[in-house]
Motif scaffolding. Sequence first.
Motif, PDB file in Angstrom:
ATOM      1  N   GLU A 165      32.529  96.940 -60.100  1.00  0.00           N
ATOM      2  CA  GLU A 165      31.201  96.451 -60.497  1.00  0.00           C
ATOM      3  C   GLU A 165      31.196  94.925 -60.534  1.00  0.00           C
ATOM      4  O   GLU A 165      30.768  94.313 -61.511  1.00  0.00           O
ATOM      5  CB  GLU A 165      30.778  97.055 -61.837  1.00  0.00           C
ATOM      6  CG  GLU A 165      30.667  98.578 -61.754  1.00  0.00           C
ATOM      7  CD  GLU A 165      30.000  99.202 -62.961  1.00  0.00           C
ATOM      8  OE1 GLU A 165      30.019  98.579 -64.052  1.00  0.00           O
ATOM      9  OE2 GLU A 165      29.455 100.312 -62.819  1.00  0.00           O
ATOM     10  N   CYS A 166      31.669  94.325 -59.444  1.00  0.00           N
ATOM     11  CA  CYS A 166      31.845  92.864 -59.462  1.00  0.00           C
ATOM     12  C   CYS A 166      30.519  92.115 -59.377  1.00  0.00           C
ATOM     13  O   CYS A 166      30.461  90.919 -59.670  1.00  0.00           O
ATOM     14  CB  CYS A 166      32.795  92.432 -58.350  1.00  0.00           C
ATOM     15  SG  CYS A 166      32.069  92.470 -56.710  1.00  0.00           S
ATOM     16  N   CYS A 202      25.905  94.122 -56.452  1.00  0.00           N
ATOM     17  CA  CYS A 202      26.574  95.365 -56.051  1.00  0.00           C
ATOM     18  C   CYS A 202      27.392  95.936 -57.211  1.00  0.00           C
ATOM     19  O   CYS A 202      28.188  95.235 -57.830  1.00  0.00           O
ATOM     20  CB  CYS A 202      27.480  95.121 -54.851  1.00  0.00           C
ATOM     21  SG  CYS A 202      28.290  96.643 -54.299  1.00  0.00           S
ATOM     22  N   THR A 203      27.171  97.220 -57.452  1.00  0.00           N
ATOM     23  CA  THR A 203      27.964  97.951 -58.455  1.00  0.00           C
ATOM     24  C   THR A 203      28.454  99.286 -57.854  1.00  0.00           C
ATOM     25  O   THR A 203      28.626 100.259 -58.571  1.00  0.00           O
ATOM     26  CB  THR A 203      27.133  98.226 -59.738  1.00  0.00           C
ATOM     27  OG1 THR A 203      25.946  98.950 -59.379  1.00  0.00           O
ATOM     28  CG2 THR A 203      26.736  96.946 -60.447  1.00  0.00           C
ATOM     29  N   LEU A 204      28.658  99.287 -56.553  1.00  0.00           N
ATOM     30  CA  LEU A 204      29.001 100.546 -55.865  1.00  0.00           C
ATOM     31  C   LEU A 204      30.349 101.119 -56.278  1.00  0.00           C
ATOM     32  O   LEU A 204      30.521 102.328 -56.302  1.00  0.00           O
ATOM     33  CB  LEU A 204      29.030 100.315 -54.351  1.00  0.00           C
ATOM     34  CG  LEU A 204      27.719 100.520 -53.590  1.00  0.00           C
ATOM     35  CD1 LEU A 204      27.933 100.188 -52.119  1.00  0.00           C
ATOM     36  CD2 LEU A 204      27.201 101.935 -53.751  1.00  0.00           C
ATOM     37  N   CYS A 205      31.309 100.248 -56.545  1.00  0.00           N
ATOM     38  CA  CYS A 205      32.642 100.760 -56.894  1.00  0.00           C
ATOM     39  C   CYS A 205      32.956 100.419 -58.350  1.00  0.00           C
ATOM     40  O   CYS A 205      32.224  99.660 -58.985  1.00  0.00           O
ATOM     41  CB  CYS A 205      33.697 100.190 -55.935  1.00  0.00           C
ATOM     42  SG  CYS A 205      34.291  98.568 -56.417  1.00  0.00           S
ATOM     43  N   ARG A 227      25.553  90.940 -52.098  1.00  0.00           N
ATOM     44  CA  ARG A 227      26.016  91.030 -50.708  1.00  0.00           C
ATOM     45  C   ARG A 227      24.882  90.753 -49.722  1.00  0.00           C
ATOM     46  O   ARG A 227      25.102  90.179 -48.661  1.00  0.00           O
ATOM     47  CB  ARG A 227      26.657  92.403 -50.472  1.00  0.00           C
ATOM     48  CG  ARG A 227      27.912  92.569 -51.318  1.00  0.00           C
ATOM     49  CD  ARG A 227      28.394  94.011 -51.399  1.00  0.00           C
ATOM     50  NE  ARG A 227      28.824  94.530 -50.123  1.00  0.00           N
ATOM     51  CZ  ARG A 227      29.292  95.772 -49.944  1.00  0.00           C
ATOM     52  NH1 ARG A 227      29.393  96.586 -50.991  1.00  0.00           N
ATOM     53  NH2 ARG A 227      29.653  96.190 -48.760  1.00  0.00           N
ATOM     54  N   GLY A 261      32.126  90.629 -52.119  1.00  0.00           N
ATOM     55  CA  GLY A 261      32.657  91.156 -53.373  1.00  0.00           C
ATOM     56  C   GLY A 261      34.164  91.166 -53.396  1.00  0.00           C
ATOM     57  O   GLY A 261      34.822  90.679 -52.471  1.00  0.00           O
ATOM     58  N   TYR A 262      34.726  91.742 -54.457  1.00  0.00           N
ATOM     59  CA  TYR A 262      36.180  91.904 -54.559  1.00  0.00           C
ATOM     60  C   TYR A 262      36.713  92.649 -53.333  1.00  0.00           C
ATOM     61  O   TYR A 262      37.819  92.373 -52.853  1.00  0.00           O
ATOM     62  CB  TYR A 262      36.512  92.690 -55.837  1.00  0.00           C
ATOM     63  CG  TYR A 262      37.990  92.916 -56.050  1.00  0.00           C
ATOM     64  CD1 TYR A 262      38.736  92.060 -56.850  1.00  0.00           C
ATOM     65  CD2 TYR A 262      38.650  93.988 -55.434  1.00  0.00           C
ATOM     66  CE1 TYR A 262      40.096  92.265 -57.021  1.00  0.00           C
ATOM     67  CE2 TYR A 262      40.001  94.193 -55.604  1.00  0.00           C
ATOM     68  CZ  TYR A 262      40.728  93.323 -56.408  1.00  0.00           C
ATOM     69  OH  TYR A 262      42.063  93.539 -56.576  1.00  0.00           O
ATOM     70  N   CYS A 263      35.917  93.570 -52.803  1.00  0.00           N
ATOM     71  CA  CYS A 263      36.319  94.361 -51.627  1.00  0.00           C
ATOM     72  C   CYS A 263      36.362  93.504 -50.370  1.00  0.00           C
ATOM     73  O   CYS A 263      36.849  93.955 -49.334  1.00  0.00           O
ATOM     74  CB  CYS A 263      35.370  95.531 -51.419  1.00  0.00           C
ATOM     75  SG  CYS A 263      33.650  95.028 -51.191  1.00  0.00           S
ATOM     76  N   HIS A 293      32.701 101.124 -50.254  1.00  0.00           N
ATOM     77  CA  HIS A 293      31.940  99.880 -50.376  1.00  0.00           C
ATOM     78  C   HIS A 293      30.811  99.787 -49.349  1.00  0.00           C
ATOM     79  O   HIS A 293      30.049  98.836 -49.362  1.00  0.00           O
ATOM     80  CB  HIS A 293      32.893  98.666 -50.285  1.00  0.00           C
ATOM     81  CG  HIS A 293      33.935  98.817 -49.238  1.00  0.00           C
ATOM     82  ND1 HIS A 293      34.991  99.684 -49.370  1.00  0.00           N
ATOM     83  CD2 HIS A 293      34.084  98.256 -48.020  1.00  0.00           C
ATOM     84  CE1 HIS A 293      35.743  99.645 -48.292  1.00  0.00           C
ATOM     85  NE2 HIS A 293      35.203  98.785 -47.449  1.00  0.00           N
TER      86      HIS A 293
HETATM   87  S1  SF4 Z   1      34.136  95.233 -55.002  1.00  0.00           S
HETATM   88 FE1  SF4 Z   1      32.684  95.532 -53.293  1.00  0.00          FE
HETATM   89  S2  SF4 Z   1      31.900  97.633 -53.551  1.00  0.00           S
HETATM   90 FE2  SF4 Z   1      32.872  97.035 -55.493  1.00  0.00          FE
HETATM   91  S3  SF4 Z   1      31.198  96.268 -56.731  1.00  0.00           S
HETATM   92 FE3  SF4 Z   1      32.122  94.489 -55.715  1.00  0.00          FE
HETATM   93  S4  SF4 Z   1      30.964  94.189 -53.828  1.00  0.00           S
HETATM   94 FE4  SF4 Z   1      30.482  96.241 -54.610  1.00  0.00          FE
END
Ligand code: SF4
Length: 295
Positions: free
Chosen positions: A9-10, A3-6, A14, A20-22, A105
């Motif tokens: 880019e962690c 996932c690089t949606l936000c 998923r 992720g960090y979220c 996210h």
């Molecule tokens: S923090 Fe969440 S939305 Fe952001 S890149 Fe990681 S998994 Fe994706």
Amino acid sequence: MKCTLCPRECGADRAAGERGYCGMGDDIRVARVALHPFEEPCISGKHGSGTVFFVGCSLGCVFCQNRAIRTPEAGKSVSPERLGELFLSLQQQGAHNINLVTATHFAHGVSKALQQVKKQLTVPVVYNCGGYEKVDTLRLFEGLVDIYLPDFKYILSSMSAEYSAAPDYGEVATAALAEMYRQVGEATFDSDGMMRRGVMVRHLVLPGGRRDSVAVLDRIAATVPVEQIRLSLMRQYTPDFCPPDAPQVLQRRLTSFEYDTVAAHARTLGFTGYFQAKESVGADYTPDFTAETFS
Ligand code: SF4
């Protein structure tokens, strides 16, 4: 897939069960679906804004008022199809708009839900976010979102690093704001004064943050035409949500001098919009996330 949606880019996979960090996995999680009376008057109107609060967040603000819905266990899992039905149900209840609160996210699933029902929506779709957005992700919402309602929290990197664990916040938020304005253009309102399209930027003045607030306003004014957007300058900061180990300056309330200095600068720059009354300070505006609001 990573996932690089936000902007973090962690890279969490998923779909494979990683978080992720979220804090979020693969499914869309929603904490609350309800008419909400406490947004700005041109968003909440008489009947309320049709808010959908999503679980999780890619920022990590120490003073977060919605901490209760940042944990992975909060809320319920919904499919994009069900989410689309919830949007239509809010419209049926009289919502002035569909207000997506912190959807970043879940951008793929939320944009899919919007694609399915957008033609049936007669009310605008509001993208309500912390301002920490990737331009590529915002482009998933082009033509689906009518109103962008981002925060612009800080410019100073040391401040955004300490308060939101995001040293790149100022630059990311600047690029995001430019993209939002590109997509929806000048703010427009209906005959009742309800916002139909455009960008309204929120800025919360923080205790000890007066100089950075002035820099934020200067940055906004250098990025988009101030006369074509609206500003919501907030003074509702309360230390009630701060853990005891948060920076000392955040353990007190904002002073009138701090808010008034920033408000005067906003007016000098030509911003119009909302300048929050002193009575608005407190925790009363935080929704009840324990209430059952959808199934
Ligand atoms: S923090 Fe969440 S939305 Fe952001 S890149 Fe990681 S998994 Fe994706």
